[in-house]
Design an enzyme around this catalytic site. Structure first.
Site, PDB file in Angstrom:
ATOM      1  N   LYS A 135      -3.604  -7.541 -11.700  1.00 35.42           N
ATOM      2  CA  LYS A 135      -2.240  -7.471 -10.717  1.00 35.42           C
ATOM      3  C   LYS A 135      -1.094  -7.371 -11.520  1.00 35.42           C
ATOM      4  O   LYS A 135      -0.803  -8.328 -12.344  1.00 35.42           O
ATOM      5  CB  LYS A 135      -2.321  -8.544  -9.924  1.00 35.42           C
ATOM      6  CG  LYS A 135      -1.254  -8.687  -8.824  1.00 35.42           C
ATOM      7  CD  LYS A 135      -1.724  -9.777  -7.662  1.00 35.42           C
ATOM      8  CE  LYS A 135      -0.278  -9.775  -6.804  1.00 35.42           C
ATOM      9  NZ  LYS A 135      -0.653 -11.021  -5.797  1.00 35.42           N
TER      10      LYS A 135
ATOM     11  N   LYS B 145      -3.950  -3.520  -9.130  1.00 36.72           N
ATOM     12  CA  LYS B 145      -3.014  -3.452  -8.037  1.00 36.72           C
ATOM     13  C   LYS B 145      -1.422  -3.541  -8.742  1.00 36.72           C
ATOM     14  O   LYS B 145      -1.341  -4.111  -9.628  1.00 36.72           O
ATOM     15  CB  LYS B 145      -3.415  -4.721  -7.013  1.00 36.72           C
ATOM     16  CG  LYS B 145      -2.028  -4.979  -5.998  1.00 36.72           C
ATOM     17  CD  LYS B 145      -2.328  -6.460  -5.577  1.00 36.72           C
ATOM     18  CE  LYS B 145      -1.025  -6.727  -4.556  1.00 36.72           C
ATOM     19  NZ  LYS B 145      -1.025  -8.017  -4.041  1.00 36.72           N
TER      20      LYS B 145
HETATM   21  C1  PBG Z   1       0.132 -12.505  -2.651  1.00 38.62           C
HETATM   22  C2  PBG Z   1       0.083 -11.225  -2.570  1.00 38.62           C
HETATM   23  C3  PBG Z   1       1.053 -10.158  -2.591  1.00 38.62           C
HETATM   24  C4  PBG Z   1       0.389  -8.952  -2.161  1.00 38.62           C
HETATM   25  C5  PBG Z   1      -0.744  -9.317  -1.991  1.00 38.62           C
HETATM   26  N1  PBG Z   1      -0.972 -10.649  -2.032  1.00 38.62           N
HETATM   27  C6  PBG Z   1       2.411 -10.295  -3.078  1.00 38.62           C
HETATM   28  C7  PBG Z   1       2.744 -10.753  -4.428  1.00 38.62           C
HETATM   29  O1  PBG Z   1       2.183 -11.042  -5.325  1.00 38.62           O
HETATM   30  O2  PBG Z   1       4.079 -10.789  -4.661  1.00 38.62           O
HETATM   31  C8  PBG Z   1       1.052  -7.523  -2.329  1.00 38.62           C
HETATM   32  C9  PBG Z   1       0.644  -6.754  -1.327  1.00 38.62           C
HETATM   33  C10 PBG Z   1       1.519  -5.554  -1.086  1.00 38.62           C
HETATM   34  O3  PBG Z   1       2.403  -5.365  -1.498  1.00 38.62           O
HETATM   35  O4  PBG Z   1       0.899  -4.875   0.151  1.00 38.62           O
HETATM   36  N2  PBG Z   1      -0.002 -13.007  -3.985  1.00 38.62           N
HETATM   37 ZN    ZN Z   2       0.852 -15.192  -4.307  1.00 35.92          ZN
END
Ligand code: PBG
Ligand code: ZN
Length: 322
Positions: free
Chosen positions: A193, A246
């Site tokens: 991520k 992601k």
């Molecule tokens: C929480 C999380 C996030 C997303 C999914 N789980 C946001 C982040 O890490 O700031 C993003 C999903 C999206 O943008 O559709 N950790």
């Molecule tokens: Zn988070």
């Protein structure tokens, strides 16, 4: 002699026959934001077409989705109490735990419920882990994340999906689930991520933006491919049943590389800003929404994604875009 690839592009029948990449509705997971209260459907300004639902309204919407074949959903809780130790994350009465219980009671095994495991909607700081000396502390966060995963599993979640990017969280969650007799509950790790501006609209939707600082001390640097693969390999070794890349669109090379490096199924997350860019350009009449969306979905599958998490999933199946 001219070599003629165009022969196999002559008409739709032959093009369909030789298509190398195919999509099925079984590949899609649809995300939901769940809030407290009764009978509220609250549109999210930053994500046209996506809303937050109270549990009762969620049941109605999920039933609609089930009719067209959306049977896998990913739940995010919004609006819970925020604290330094994020204790509400593993409270058995959060909206997410409540939603899981009611969904499973109503739809049984016709719905597959996955819950997002992360602390950012539950910490005062808005960070994905606990703060210690102004730093997002890794090891003290693991216990809270594992307890959150256990609470959701006890509520009936079919799968848990840690998105926090702490080191060792897959192993910690696996250990606590196994210790409590949930050795058959799979973990889909957000293994790879990136710290990304593409999460902007989501943070409005989930009210989970960090109060100060950014997520770069735990989410990955977008410039790194070898490290991206390493994260996925580590999570596979820790026992992740599935891994994830992601965001998706700007990271197709990462999807391909991770696909080749691990043997577990790979999901990609077509995140909020990727969705919002398409929806706003389409609403302005600047692009053909259906064609752009499907081109993106085929790109994910062609790059190597087995599973696609996307806010477009409902449109795709309900409007017959497949
Ligand atoms: C929480 C999380 C996030 C997303 C999914 N789980 C946001 C982040 O890490 O700031 C993003 C999903 C999206 O943008 O559709 N950790
Ligand atoms: Zn988070």
């Amino acid at each position: 002699m001219i070599i003629r690839p165009r022969r196999l592009r002559k008409n739709a029948i032959v093009r369909e026959m030789i298509a190398e990449t195919r999509l099925s509705k079984d590949m899609f997971i649809y995300p939901y934001f769940v809030i407290k209260g009764k009978n509220i459907v609250q549109p999210i300004t930053a994500m046209p077409g996506v809303s937050r639902f109270t549990v009762d309204a969620l049941l109605v919407d999920v039933e609609k989705g089930l009719k067209s074949g959306i049977n896998k959903i990913l739940l995010f809780g919004v609006g819970e109490e925020k604290s330094e130790d994020a204790h509400s994350a593993h409270d058995s009465h959060t909206v997410v735990a409540e939603a899981v219980r009611e969904l499973k009671a109503k739809f049984g095994d016709t719905i597959y419920v996955i819950t997002d495991i992360c602390l950012c909607a539950y910490t005062e700081s808005g960070h994905c882990g606990l703060i210690k000396d102004d730093y997002v502390d890794n090891d003290s966060s693991l216990d809270v994340l594992a307890r959150m995963a256990l609470t959701h599993t006890q509520a009936g979640a079919d799968m848990v999906a840690p998105s926090d990017m702490m080191d060792g969280r897959v192993a910690a969650i696996r250990a606590l689930l196994d210790m409590n007799g949930y050795e058959n509950t799979p973990i889909m790790s957000y293994s790879t991520k990136f710290a990304s501006a593409y999460y902007g609209p989501f943070r409005e939707a989930a009210d989970s933006a960090p109060g100060k600082g950014d997520r770069k001390s735990y989410q990955m640097d977008s410039r790194n491919l070898r490290e991206a693969v390493r994260e996925a390999v580590i999570d596979e070794q820790e026992g992740a049943d599935m891994v994830m890349v992601k965001p998706a669109l700007a990271y197709l090379d990462v999807i391909r590389a991770v696909r080749e490096a691990v043997s577990v199924p790979l999901a990609c997350y077509n995140v909020s800003a990727e969705y919002t860019m398409v929806k706003t350009a389409a609403a302005a009449g600047l692009i053909d929404e259906q064609r752009i969306v499907m081109e993106n979905m085929y790109a994910f599958a062609r790059a190597g994604a087995d599973v696609i998490i996307t806010y477009h999933a409902r449109d795709i199946v309900e409007k017959g875009w497949l």
